[in-house]
Design a protein around this motif. Structure first.
Motif, PDB file in Angstrom:
ATOM      1  N   MET A  70      -6.829  -3.256  -6.829  1.00  0.00           N
ATOM      2  CA  MET A  70      -8.156  -3.028  -6.263  1.00  0.00           C
ATOM      3  C   MET A  70      -9.276  -3.556  -7.156  1.00  0.00           C
ATOM      4  SD  MET A  70      -9.611   0.109  -4.298  1.00  0.00           S
ATOM      5  CE  MET A  70     -11.272   0.175  -3.714  1.00  0.00           C
ATOM      6  N   ASP A  71      -9.172  -3.339  -8.451  1.00  0.00           N
ATOM      7  CA  ASP A  71     -10.248  -3.772  -9.350  1.00  0.00           C
ATOM      8  C   ASP A  71     -10.461  -5.282  -9.295  1.00  0.00           C
ATOM      9  OD1 ASP A  71      -7.777  -4.169 -10.570  1.00  0.00           O
ATOM     10  OD2 ASP A  71      -8.502  -3.684 -12.573  1.00  0.00           O
TER      11      ASP A  71
ATOM     12  N   CYS B 213      -2.826   6.816  -0.146  1.00  0.00           N
ATOM     13  CA  CYS B 213      -3.703   6.394  -1.244  1.00  0.00           C
ATOM     14  C   CYS B 213      -5.099   6.059  -0.720  1.00  0.00           C
ATOM     15  CB  CYS B 213      -3.088   5.183  -1.934  1.00  0.00           C
ATOM     16  SG  CYS B 213      -4.146   4.404  -3.154  1.00  0.00           S
ATOM     17  N   CYS B 214      -6.106   6.720  -1.274  1.00  0.00           N
ATOM     18  CA  CYS B 214      -7.483   6.475  -0.839  1.00  0.00           C
ATOM     19  C   CYS B 214      -7.961   5.081  -1.240  1.00  0.00           C
ATOM     20  CB  CYS B 214      -8.416   7.555  -1.366  1.00  0.00           C
ATOM     21  SG  CYS B 214      -8.533   7.618  -3.158  1.00  0.00           S
ATOM     22  N   MET B 215      -7.515   4.572  -2.365  1.00  0.00           N
ATOM     23  CA  MET B 215      -7.902   3.221  -2.788  1.00  0.00           C
ATOM     24  C   MET B 215      -7.310   2.177  -1.838  1.00  0.00           C
ATOM     25  SD  MET B 215      -9.856   3.659  -5.175  1.00  0.00           S
ATOM     26  CE  MET B 215     -10.303   4.447  -6.668  1.00  0.00           C
ATOM     27  N   CYS B 216      -6.083   2.420  -1.385  1.00  0.00           N
ATOM     28  CA  CYS B 216      -5.449   1.514  -0.423  1.00  0.00           C
ATOM     29  C   CYS B 216      -6.233   1.514   0.883  1.00  0.00           C
ATOM     30  CB  CYS B 216      -4.003   1.929  -0.172  1.00  0.00           C
ATOM     31  SG  CYS B 216      -2.964   1.805  -1.631  1.00  0.00           S
TER      32      CYS B 216
ATOM     33  N   SER C 273       0.818  -1.196   0.000  1.00  0.00           N
ATOM     34  CA  SER C 273       0.000   0.000   0.000  1.00  0.00           C
ATOM     35  C   SER C 273       0.860   1.257   0.000  1.00  0.00           C
ATOM     36  CB  SER C 273      -0.860  -0.052   1.278  1.00  0.00           C
ATOM     37  OG  SER C 273      -1.526   1.138   1.520  1.00  0.00           O
TER      38      SER C 273
ATOM     39  N   ALA D 122      -9.382   2.163   1.231  1.00  0.00           N
ATOM     40  CA  ALA D 122     -10.655   1.477   0.985  1.00  0.00           C
ATOM     41  C   ALA D 122     -10.487  -0.043   1.015  1.00  0.00           C
ATOM     42  CB  ALA D 122     -11.233   1.918  -0.359  1.00  0.00           C
ATOM     43  N   ILE D 123      -9.419  -0.550   0.446  1.00  0.00           N
ATOM     44  CA  ILE D 123      -9.222  -2.003   0.416  1.00  0.00           C
ATOM     45  C   ILE D 123      -8.906  -2.514   1.821  1.00  0.00           C
ATOM     46  CG2 ILE D 123      -6.819  -2.726   0.006  1.00  0.00           C
ATOM     47  CD1 ILE D 123      -9.651  -3.641  -2.251  1.00  0.00           C
TER      48      ILE D 123
END
Length: 144
Positions: free
Chosen positions: A120-121, A58-61, A54, A63-64
């Motif tokens: 993430m996807d 990072c906002c995606m990190c 991560s 979120a996961i």
């Protein structure tokens, strides 16, 4: 910096990322300096049920990580931008494993049961189609 999650909202530093035994080392010492980032990634992935590489900003990190915490999974989180000694080298090795074409690593990168799941996807697609929970159970990250 390498973190092991203690509770849902806390991270605790674990072993220094520069002192871990590697499979390529011929030394008899348990703790030796990591020289091969790919071996370090493989070691982390094989020693832990779930590993998330991560970036701390990072906002995606984020979120996961929340997804896994919400499911009751306690992943090992490796913040690439916090490791000033090996972070960039590990990032390059992850890019090779992911087959990333651009110069940016698509973080987060998730390993479950020692196997690369992806970014993430891929993780979200697995969650939506119902294959993530069985994968987590098989890796020993979920018991229910």
């Amino acid at each position: 910096m390498h973190y092991r999650t203690g509770s849902r909202n806390s991270y605790k530093p674990t072993k220094s990322s520069t002192s871990i035994s590697t499979s390529t080392s011929t030394s008899t010492s348990k703790n030796c300096v990591v020289t091969d980032p790919a071996a370090h990634i493989k070691r982390l992935a094989s020693d832990n049920a779930v590993v998330i590489f991560s970036m701390s900003t990072c906002c995606m990190c984020h979120a996961i990580k929340r997804l896994f915490f919400g499911m009751g999974v306690n992943p090992t989180v490796y913040e690439l931008d916090q490791d000033l000694t090996l972070g960039k080298e590990i990032e390059k090795a992850l890019m090779l494993q992911m087959g990333a074409v651009s110069s940016d690593l698509p973080v987060p990168v998730v390993f479950i049961g020692g196997k690369l799941v992806g970014a993430m996807d891929t993780v979200l697609a697995s969650h939506i189609n119902g294959t993530l929970v069985p994968l987590l159970k098989q890796a020993g990250a979920l018991w229910l």
